[in-house]
Design a protein around this motif. Structure first.
Motif, PDB file in Angstrom:
ATOM      1  N   ALA A   1       0.837  -1.211   0.000  1.00 22.12           N
ATOM      2  CA  ALA A   1       0.000   0.000   0.000  1.00 22.12           C
ATOM      3  C   ALA A   1       0.871   1.260   0.000  1.00 22.12           C
ATOM      4  O   ALA A   1       0.571   2.235  -0.701  1.00 22.12           O
ATOM      5  CB  ALA A   1      -0.943  -0.005   1.200  1.00 22.12           C
ATOM      6  N   PHE A   2       1.955   1.249   0.774  1.00 22.52           N
ATOM      7  CA  PHE A   2       2.880   2.377   0.822  1.00 22.52           C
ATOM      8  C   PHE A   2       3.486   2.626  -0.563  1.00 22.52           C
ATOM      9  O   PHE A   2       3.453   3.742  -1.079  1.00 22.52           O
ATOM     10  CB  PHE A   2       3.981   2.102   1.849  1.00 22.52           C
TER      11      PHE A   2
ATOM     12  N   GLY B   1       2.634   7.009   5.743  1.00 28.98           N
ATOM     13  CA  GLY B   1       3.251   6.425   6.927  1.00 28.98           C
ATOM     14  C   GLY B   1       4.762   6.415   6.933  1.00 28.98           C
ATOM     15  O   GLY B   1       5.371   5.856   7.848  1.00 28.98           O
ATOM     16  N   GLY B   2       5.389   7.032   5.932  1.00 31.94           N
ATOM     17  CA  GLY B   2       6.842   7.127   5.916  1.00 31.94           C
ATOM     18  C   GLY B   2       7.337   8.191   6.884  1.00 31.94           C
ATOM     19  O   GLY B   2       6.565   9.019   7.368  1.00 31.94           O
ATOM     20  N   ILE B   3       8.624   8.173   7.165  1.00 30.94           N
ATOM     21  CA  ILE B   3       9.249   9.133   8.072  1.00 30.94           C
ATOM     22  C   ILE B   3      10.292   9.915   7.286  1.00 30.94           C
ATOM     23  O   ILE B   3      11.156   9.327   6.623  1.00 30.94           O
ATOM     24  CB  ILE B   3       9.919   8.411   9.253  1.00 30.94           C
TER      25      ILE B   3
ATOM     26  N   VAL C   1      13.363   9.398   2.660  1.00 30.04           N
ATOM     27  CA  VAL C   1      12.358   8.977   3.637  1.00 30.04           C
ATOM     28  C   VAL C   1      12.663   7.544   4.071  1.00 30.04           C
ATOM     29  O   VAL C   1      13.412   6.836   3.407  1.00 30.04           O
ATOM     30  CB  VAL C   1      10.907   9.053   3.088  1.00 30.04           C
ATOM     31  N   ARG C   2      12.075   7.156   5.176  1.00 27.71           N
ATOM     32  CA  ARG C   2      12.071   5.756   5.610  1.00 27.71           C
ATOM     33  C   ARG C   2      10.680   5.198   5.336  1.00 27.71           C
ATOM     34  O   ARG C   2       9.673   5.820   5.675  1.00 27.71           O
ATOM     35  CB  ARG C   2      12.360   5.644   7.109  1.00 27.71           C
TER      36      ARG C   2
ATOM     37  N   HIS D   1      13.242   0.916   5.723  1.00 35.81           N
ATOM     38  CA  HIS D   1      14.170   1.040   4.600  1.00 35.81           C
ATOM     39  C   HIS D   1      14.280   2.504   4.190  1.00 35.81           C
ATOM     40  O   HIS D   1      13.280   3.211   4.105  1.00 35.81           O
ATOM     41  CB  HIS D   1      13.671   0.240   3.381  1.00 35.81           C
ATOM     42  N   LYS D   2      15.500   2.956   3.910  1.00 39.36           N
ATOM     43  CA  LYS D   2      15.718   4.328   3.460  1.00 39.36           C
ATOM     44  C   LYS D   2      15.565   4.371   1.942  1.00 39.36           C
ATOM     45  O   LYS D   2      16.214   3.604   1.220  1.00 39.36           O
ATOM     46  CB  LYS D   2      17.110   4.806   3.861  1.00 39.36           C
ATOM     47  N   ILE D   3      14.681   5.267   1.474  1.00 40.59           N
ATOM     48  CA  ILE D   3      14.458   5.434   0.047  1.00 40.59           C
ATOM     49  C   ILE D   3      14.591   6.907  -0.318  1.00 40.59           C
ATOM     50  O   ILE D   3      14.491   7.779   0.550  1.00 40.59           O
ATOM     51  CB  ILE D   3      13.094   4.860  -0.402  1.00 40.59           C
ATOM     52  N   GLU D   4      14.810   7.158  -1.577  1.00 43.04           N
ATOM     53  CA  GLU D   4      15.096   8.506  -2.067  1.00 43.04           C
ATOM     54  C   GLU D   4      14.420   8.712  -3.412  1.00 43.04           C
ATOM     55  O   GLU D   4      14.255   7.773  -4.186  1.00 43.04           O
ATOM     56  CB  GLU D   4      16.620   8.629  -2.226  1.00 43.04           C
ATOM     57  N   ALA D   5      14.046   9.938  -3.698  1.00 44.45           N
ATOM     58  CA  ALA D   5      13.670  10.342  -5.054  1.00 44.45           C
ATOM     59  C   ALA D   5      14.668  11.418  -5.452  1.00 44.45           C
ATOM     60  O   ALA D   5      14.927  12.346  -4.675  1.00 44.45           O
ATOM     61  CB  ALA D   5      12.252  10.894  -5.108  1.00 44.45           C
ATOM     62  N   ALA D   6      15.268  11.275  -6.644  1.00 48.33           N
ATOM     63  CA  ALA D   6      16.301  12.199  -7.086  1.00 48.33           C
ATOM     64  C   ALA D   6      16.036  12.679  -8.504  1.00 48.33           C
ATOM     65  O   ALA D   6      15.707  11.881  -9.384  1.00 48.33           O
ATOM     66  CB  ALA D   6      17.670  11.535  -7.020  1.00 48.33           C
TER      67      ALA D   6
END
Length: 135
Positions: free
Chosen positions: A23-24, A93-95, A115-116, A121-126
């Motif tokens: 869902a996230f 619900g991410g941090i 974000v986490r 898990h650490k994720i990124e948009a670049a």
């Protein structure tokens, strides 16, 4: 940038809360133009053209864990997509781990956010803005 091939075939992140994680990512990847491409019991693949990113329960049946120092970065096509990704992640619900913006240490071309996900898990948009290139 669309004609530059990636060096990565795909990335998988393990989850202990499959439905929550799916869902996230359904919500977070949409602003980046990604969609679900495959659904299997315990695994979902996302991408633009082929399954580039997977969320799944570990095949070995052991609990999923978060890698210290590991993160996954998704390509954004513009700064607005970076912001939409960040807002969607927080709403789902991410941090926050780094608000949208430039990072001097990554060069003038970089604009992104971190974000986490709900698993940690650490994720990124670049977004890489070639118009900001110094050379």
């Amino acid at each position: 940038m669309d004609d530059i091939p990636s060096i990565i075939s795909h990335v998988s992140l393990g989850t202990n809360h499959f439905d929550q994680s799916v869902a996230f990512y359904d919500r977070v990847l949409e602003p980046l133009g990604c969609r679900r491409l495959m659904d299997y019991p315990g695994a979902v693949a996302y991408g633009k053209m082929f399954p580039e990113f997977w969320v799944q329960t570990p095949f070995d049946g052991q609990p999923a864990g978060v890698g210290n120092g590991t993160h996954v970065s998704f390509i954004a096509m513009n700064k607005e997509a970076v912001h939409a990704f960040y807002e969607a992640a927080l709403a789902a619900g991410g941090i926050g781990e780094g608000e949208p913006g430039g990072r001097e240490e990554y060069g003038a071309e970089y604009y992104g956010c971190f974000v986490r996900d709900p698993e940690g898990h650490k994720i990124e948009a670049a977004f890489w803005d070639e118009s900001q290139s110094q050379g």
